[in-house]
Design a protein around this motif. Sequence first.
Motif, PDB file in Angstrom:
ATOM      1  N   LYS A   1       0.904  -0.841  -0.131  1.00 32.76           N
ATOM      2  CA  LYS A   1       0.165  -0.069   0.591  1.00 32.76           C
ATOM      3  C   LYS A   1       0.863   1.017  -0.048  1.00 32.76           C
ATOM      4  CE  LYS A   1      -2.978   2.062   3.011  1.00 32.76           C
ATOM      5  NZ  LYS A   1      -4.753   1.702   3.805  1.00 32.76           N
TER       6      LYS A   1
ATOM      7  N   ASN B   1       2.221   1.625  -3.398  1.00 26.83           N
ATOM      8  CA  ASN B   1       1.846   1.920  -4.635  1.00 26.83           C
ATOM      9  C   ASN B   1       1.039   3.624  -4.318  1.00 26.83           C
ATOM     10  OD1 ASN B   1       2.306   0.106  -5.698  1.00 26.83           O
ATOM     11  ND2 ASN B   1       0.392  -1.306  -4.940  1.00 26.83           N
ATOM     12  N   THR B   2       1.168   4.387  -3.205  1.00 22.44           N
ATOM     13  CA  THR B   2       0.946   5.684  -2.715  1.00 22.44           C
ATOM     14  C   THR B   2       1.633   6.616  -3.565  1.00 22.44           C
ATOM     15  OG1 THR B   2       0.852   4.965  -0.480  1.00 22.44           O
ATOM     16  CG2 THR B   2       0.958   7.638  -0.999  1.00 22.44           C
ATOM     17  N   SER B   3       0.893   7.409  -4.545  1.00 19.70           N
ATOM     18  CA  SER B   3       0.849   7.902  -5.712  1.00 19.70           C
ATOM     19  C   SER B   3       1.948   9.322  -5.162  1.00 19.70           C
ATOM     20  CB  SER B   3      -0.432   8.634  -6.566  1.00 19.70           C
ATOM     21  OG  SER B   3      -1.160   9.046  -5.958  1.00 19.70           O
ATOM     22  N   VAL B   4       1.896   9.761  -5.815  1.00 16.24           N
ATOM     23  CA  VAL B   4       3.279  11.172  -5.453  1.00 16.24           C
ATOM     24  C   VAL B   4       1.748  12.518  -4.947  1.00 16.24           C
ATOM     25  CG1 VAL B   4       4.663  13.128  -6.499  1.00 16.24           C
ATOM     26  CG2 VAL B   4       4.587  10.417  -7.077  1.00 16.24           C
ATOM     27  N   ALA B   5       1.013  12.355  -5.962  1.00 18.73           N
ATOM     28  CA  ALA B   5      -0.514  13.325  -5.117  1.00 18.73           C
ATOM     29  C   ALA B   5      -0.669  13.200  -3.876  1.00 18.73           C
ATOM     30  CB  ALA B   5      -1.020  13.754  -6.194  1.00 18.73           C
ATOM     31  N   GLU B   6      -0.823  11.854  -3.285  1.00 20.41           N
ATOM     32  CA  GLU B   6      -1.096  11.446  -2.388  1.00 20.41           C
ATOM     33  C   GLU B   6      -0.271  11.575  -1.485  1.00 20.41           C
ATOM     34  OE1 GLU B   6      -4.282   7.727  -2.883  1.00 20.41           O
ATOM     35  OE2 GLU B   6      -1.697   7.470  -2.710  1.00 20.41           O
TER      36      GLU B   6
END
Length: 123
Positions: free
Chosen positions: A66, A69-74
Amino acid sequence: MIGLSFGEILLLGLLFLILFDSEKMPELMRAVGSFLAKARKVLFEAQQEVSQAVESATRHKDEFTKIANTSVAEIATITPPPAPVISLREEKTSVKKISRKVVKKVVKKLKKATPGKKKAKRA
């Protein structure tokens, strides 16, 4: 287990009887038995630690994926905690206090380390 035939075991037994007196044999076998018991205990504990580490890694696998897989935007939306606000004046005074304490300790240690000179009395 070891792969020794009956004849080889018999030969080893005779060799032990020749090398070690028959009166010392029970004592030797007790020592060997206690060594093997301790070795088994250590091996069992190591196996338990490894299995616990594997279980914990598999338990946290979902959390790791998890996070991966966290995006840069998050990540950009996460705000860091605010830094403590210290005025420059407070920082200077705290540095001065610390430096004074350090200097005092060093002076005390130097005084203890060097023998004191007594003042000569003038006649």
